[in-house]
Design a protein around this motif. Structure first.
Motif, PDB file in Angstrom:
ATOM      1  N   ILE A   1     -10.005  13.149   4.308  1.00 22.29           N
ATOM      2  CA  ILE A   1      -9.129  13.293   3.151  1.00 22.29           C
ATOM      3  C   ILE A   1      -9.379  14.628   2.454  1.00 22.29           C
ATOM      4  O   ILE A   1     -10.413  15.263   2.650  1.00 22.29           O
ATOM      5  N   VAL A   2      -8.398  15.019   1.657  1.00 22.23           N
ATOM      6  CA  VAL A   2      -8.519  16.267   0.914  1.00 22.23           C
ATOM      7  C   VAL A   2      -8.828  15.904  -0.531  1.00 22.23           C
ATOM      8  O   VAL A   2      -8.131  15.091  -1.136  1.00 22.23           O
ATOM      9  N   ILE A   3      -9.908  16.501  -1.069  1.00 19.67           N
ATOM     10  CA  ILE A   3     -10.200  16.243  -2.475  1.00 19.67           C
ATOM     11  C   ILE A   3      -9.962  17.497  -3.301  1.00 19.67           C
ATOM     12  O   ILE A   3     -10.035  18.621  -2.796  1.00 19.67           O
ATOM     13  N   GLY A   4      -9.668  17.314  -4.576  1.00 18.82           N
ATOM     14  CA  GLY A   4      -9.358  18.448  -5.458  1.00 18.82           C
ATOM     15  C   GLY A   4      -7.943  18.932  -5.214  1.00 18.82           C
ATOM     16  O   GLY A   4      -7.236  18.445  -4.338  1.00 18.82           O
ATOM     17  N   GLN A   5      -7.538  19.929  -6.049  1.00 19.24           N
ATOM     18  CA  GLN A   5      -6.165  20.431  -5.936  1.00 19.24           C
ATOM     19  C   GLN A   5      -6.131  21.950  -5.920  1.00 19.24           C
ATOM     20  O   GLN A   5      -7.049  22.599  -6.408  1.00 19.24           O
ATOM     21  N   GLY A   6      -5.097  22.499  -5.355  1.00 22.12           N
ATOM     22  CA  GLY A   6      -4.897  23.948  -5.332  1.00 22.12           C
ATOM     23  C   GLY A   6      -6.035  24.655  -4.628  1.00 22.12           C
ATOM     24  O   GLY A   6      -6.502  24.216  -3.581  1.00 22.12           O
ATOM     25  N   SER A   7      -6.530  25.760  -5.245  1.00 25.06           N
ATOM     26  CA  SER A   7      -7.514  26.601  -4.566  1.00 25.06           C
ATOM     27  C   SER A   7      -8.880  25.916  -4.432  1.00 25.06           C
ATOM     28  O   SER A   7      -9.697  26.303  -3.622  1.00 25.06           O
ATOM     29  N   THR A   8      -9.127  24.892  -5.257  1.00 23.84           N
ATOM     30  CA  THR A   8     -10.437  24.225  -5.174  1.00 23.84           C
ATOM     31  C   THR A   8     -10.423  23.046  -4.210  1.00 23.84           C
ATOM     32  O   THR A   8     -11.419  22.377  -4.038  1.00 23.84           O
ATOM     33  N   SER A   9      -9.277  22.768  -3.612  1.00 21.36           N
ATOM     34  CA  SER A   9      -9.204  21.592  -2.739  1.00 21.36           C
ATOM     35  C   SER A   9      -9.986  21.823  -1.461  1.00 21.36           C
ATOM     36  O   SER A   9     -10.080  22.944  -0.966  1.00 21.36           O
ATOM     37  N   GLN A  10     -10.601  20.757  -0.968  1.00 24.38           N
ATOM     38  CA  GLN A  10     -11.290  20.872   0.315  1.00 24.38           C
ATOM     39  C   GLN A  10     -11.193  19.590   1.109  1.00 24.38           C
ATOM     40  O   GLN A  10     -11.236  18.502   0.556  1.00 24.38           O
ATOM     41  N   PRO A  11     -11.086  19.751   2.452  1.00 20.95           N
ATOM     42  CA  PRO A  11     -11.026  18.559   3.295  1.00 20.95           C
ATOM     43  C   PRO A  11     -12.428  17.984   3.476  1.00 20.95           C
ATOM     44  O   PRO A  11     -13.393  18.751   3.580  1.00 20.95           O
ATOM     45  N   ILE A  12     -12.547  16.662   3.449  1.00 19.38           N
ATOM     46  CA  ILE A  12     -13.837  16.085   3.824  1.00 19.38           C
ATOM     47  C   ILE A  12     -13.655  15.032   4.908  1.00 19.38           C
ATOM     48  O   ILE A  12     -12.659  14.328   4.952  1.00 19.38           O
ATOM     49  N   HIS A  13     -14.669  14.981   5.765  1.00 20.44           N
ATOM     50  CA  HIS A  13     -14.674  14.033   6.876  1.00 20.44           C
ATOM     51  C   HIS A  13     -15.720  12.979   6.546  1.00 20.44           C
ATOM     52  O   HIS A  13     -16.842  13.297   6.193  1.00 20.44           O
ATOM     53  N   PHE A  14     -15.343  11.733   6.657  1.00 21.78           N
ATOM     54  CA  PHE A  14     -16.217  10.655   6.237  1.00 21.78           C
ATOM     55  C   PHE A  14     -16.366   9.638   7.352  1.00 21.78           C
ATOM     56  O   PHE A  14     -15.380   9.043   7.782  1.00 21.78           O
TER      57      PHE A  14
ATOM     58  N   LEU B   1       0.850  -1.199   0.000  1.00 23.61           N
ATOM     59  CA  LEU B   1       0.000   0.000   0.000  1.00 23.61           C
ATOM     60  C   LEU B   1       0.878   1.239   0.000  1.00 23.61           C
ATOM     61  O   LEU B   1       1.827   1.329   0.779  1.00 23.61           O
ATOM     62  N   PRO B   2       0.557   2.224  -0.853  1.00 21.10           N
ATOM     63  CA  PRO B   2       1.323   3.472  -0.784  1.00 21.10           C
ATOM     64  C   PRO B   2       1.173   4.125   0.599  1.00 21.10           C
ATOM     65  O   PRO B   2       0.114   4.014   1.224  1.00 21.10           O
ATOM     66  N   ARG B   3       2.233   4.794   1.032  1.00 22.11           N
ATOM     67  CA  ARG B   3       2.235   5.397   2.365  1.00 22.11           C
ATOM     68  C   ARG B   3       1.061   6.354   2.595  1.00 22.11           C
ATOM     69  O   ARG B   3       0.430   6.335   3.654  1.00 22.11           O
ATOM     70  N   ILE B   4       0.719   7.159   1.574  1.00 19.56           N
ATOM     71  CA  ILE B   4      -0.380   8.129   1.769  1.00 19.56           C
ATOM     72  C   ILE B   4      -1.716   7.436   1.990  1.00 19.56           C
ATOM     73  O   ILE B   4      -2.591   7.957   2.662  1.00 19.56           O
ATOM     74  N   VAL B   5      -1.867   6.255   1.399  1.00 22.39           N
ATOM     75  CA  VAL B   5      -3.108   5.495   1.595  1.00 22.39           C
ATOM     76  C   VAL B   5      -3.090   4.857   2.981  1.00 22.39           C
ATOM     77  O   VAL B   5      -4.085   4.868   3.713  1.00 22.39           O
ATOM     78  N   GLU B   6      -1.923   4.327   3.345  1.00 20.85           N
ATOM     79  CA  GLU B   6      -1.778   3.667   4.636  1.00 20.85           C
ATOM     80  C   GLU B   6      -2.156   4.624   5.773  1.00 20.85           C
ATOM     81  O   GLU B   6      -2.841   4.245   6.724  1.00 20.85           O
ATOM     82  N   GLU B   7      -1.742   5.873   5.628  1.00 26.89           N
ATOM     83  CA  GLU B   7      -2.015   6.834   6.701  1.00 26.89           C
ATOM     84  C   GLU B   7      -3.506   7.105   6.858  1.00 26.89           C
ATOM     85  O   GLU B   7      -3.995   7.322   7.964  1.00 26.89           O
ATOM     86  N   VAL B   8      -4.244   7.059   5.734  1.00 27.14           N
ATOM     87  CA  VAL B   8      -5.692   7.243   5.808  1.00 27.14           C
ATOM     88  C   VAL B   8      -6.356   6.029   6.463  1.00 27.14           C
ATOM     89  O   VAL B   8      -7.375   6.134   7.149  1.00 27.14           O
ATOM     90  N   LEU B   9      -5.724   4.887   6.263  1.00 26.38           N
ATOM     91  CA  LEU B   9      -6.276   3.646   6.805  1.00 26.38           C
ATOM     92  C   LEU B   9      -6.240   3.614   8.337  1.00 26.38           C
ATOM     93  O   LEU B   9      -7.095   2.991   8.971  1.00 26.38           O
ATOM     94  N   TYR B  10      -5.274   4.301   8.935  1.00 25.48           N
ATOM     95  CA  TYR B  10      -5.141   4.242  10.400  1.00 25.48           C
ATOM     96  C   TYR B  10      -6.433   4.633  11.118  1.00 25.48           C
ATOM     97  O   TYR B  10      -6.932   3.902  11.962  1.00 25.48           O
ATOM     98  N   SER B  11      -6.987   5.806  10.761  1.00 28.63           N
ATOM     99  CA  SER B  11      -8.195   6.254  11.455  1.00 28.63           C
ATOM    100  C   SER B  11      -9.399   5.407  11.048  1.00 28.63           C
ATOM    101  O   SER B  11     -10.307   5.174  11.853  1.00 28.63           O
TER     102      SER B  11
END
Ligand code: ADE
Length: 334
Positions: free
Chosen positions: A136-149, A117-127
């Protein structure tokens, strides 16, 4: 939605197509791995009694010992749905979220080769594993936003050939660890007979014993050899599998009396001829043979060590007296 790409996406190999019928459905039909089975049976019954999700399970050990099969059996025993994927297929946190989104309470997410598993995915798996949520953060740059799931309580079953390659935080989040062992000859005989029954072909005692002895303690290898032996029996024999068909097929496949294949023998002869029997480092050996280190370490070395052909020492790998005798080399003077 492009979920198909990473959830059970690859088309099944010949091995796997047959396995859909060869695979046992319940723990009582799963042969061998007594320790893992007995423990899991208790944890499964307890989870069912409490109407809770089973704790996360890590299955580790050499390839071909039935980790995926066991995960499917666990799902069946719990009466829950199982989503399957693999470490390298889950490239981004969004991929993981898409799979997690499919789960209902108590369902299983099976991740094969979880050490990849890539490290960035592994870190999401912990919680996700610990508290059933992902940020997780979706989108990039100024349109990016964090979402809680928020997620339903689920069970992660991870499978790996190398528990040592998992990061400590990931390993710590598995409440249940099961070490898959090489199978005993008697267990492999039962597996071969069961598979022959599924194929609707008769196999005699001697033939099933021979296949069991020569399959490196590994059901996947036993079943693969059974299919080749069946081909020989149906083309050259009377359609039933006898010892003669078995020996003939294994000779063509260059599998020797103890189940070593050409690469096993190349590893051992290289160690003797180029390195005086060792000690030699795995990287040096891999370079000489032209195989990658992971293949040697995960697929070949464990069985050669278990059978006493290779010893691991602090200075590298060494062959044993057994190796000299098995390959007909004169014993080295001490
Ligand atoms: N087929 C492959 N592995 C098996 C196992 N452990 N038990 C029963 N059938 C199998």
């Amino acid at each position: 939605m492009d979920q198909e790409r990473f959830v059970s996406s690859e088309s099944l190999t010949e091995d796997e197509q047959h396995l859909t019928t060869l695979r046992p459905q319940l723990l009582k039909d799963y042969i061998g791995q007594a320790k893992a089975k007995n423990e899991l049976s208790v944890y499964i019954q307890a989870a069912l009694k409490r109407s809770e999700a089973l704790d996360h399970v890590l299955l580790y050990g050499p390839p071909g010992l039935g980790k995926t099969t066991l995960a499917l059996v666990i799902a069946n025993e719990l009466g829950v749905k199982i989503q399957t994927s693999s470490g390298p297929a889950i490239e981004r946190p969004g991929d993981l979220l898409a799979i997690l989104n499919e789960l209902n309470a108590g369902d299983i997410l099976f991740i094969d080769e979880i050490h990849r598993l890539p490290r960035i995915v592994e870190e999401v798996l912990y919680s996700a594993m610990e508290d059933y949520y992902v940020d997780i953060v979706i989108g990039q740059g100024s349109t990016s936003q964090p979402i809680h799931f928020e997620l339903p309580p689920f069970t992660l079953i991870g499978a790996t050939t190398r528990a040592g390659m998992l990061s400590q935080p990931l390993r710590d989040r598995f409440g249940i660890m099961a070490h898959m062992q090489y199978y005993e000859v008697e267990d492999l005989e039962m597996i071969v007979k069961r598979s022959a029954k599924v194929f609707q072909i008769a196999i005699d005692e001697q033939a099933s014993h021979e296949l069991a002895v020569r399959s490196r303690g590994t059901p996947r290898i036993a079943n693969r050899m059974l299919r080749r032996v069946r081909d020989f029996a149906q083309v050259h024999g009377d359609g039933n599998i006898h010892i003669k068909d078995t020996r003939g097929a294994l000779e063509v496949l260059q599998i020797d009396g103890l189940g070593l294949d050409p690469l096993d023998r190349k590893i051992l002869t290289t160690m003797i001829e180029f390195y005086g029997g060792g000690p030699v480092g795995i990287a040096t050996l891999a370079a000489n043979i032209g195989e990658d280190i992971i293949t040697l370490e995960d697929m070949y070395e464990p069985y050669l060590v278990q059978q006493g052909f290779i010893q691991r020492t602090p200075r590298g790998r060494m062959v044993t007296e057994l190796t000299y005798r098995h390959l007909n080399y004169p014993l080295k003077d001490q």
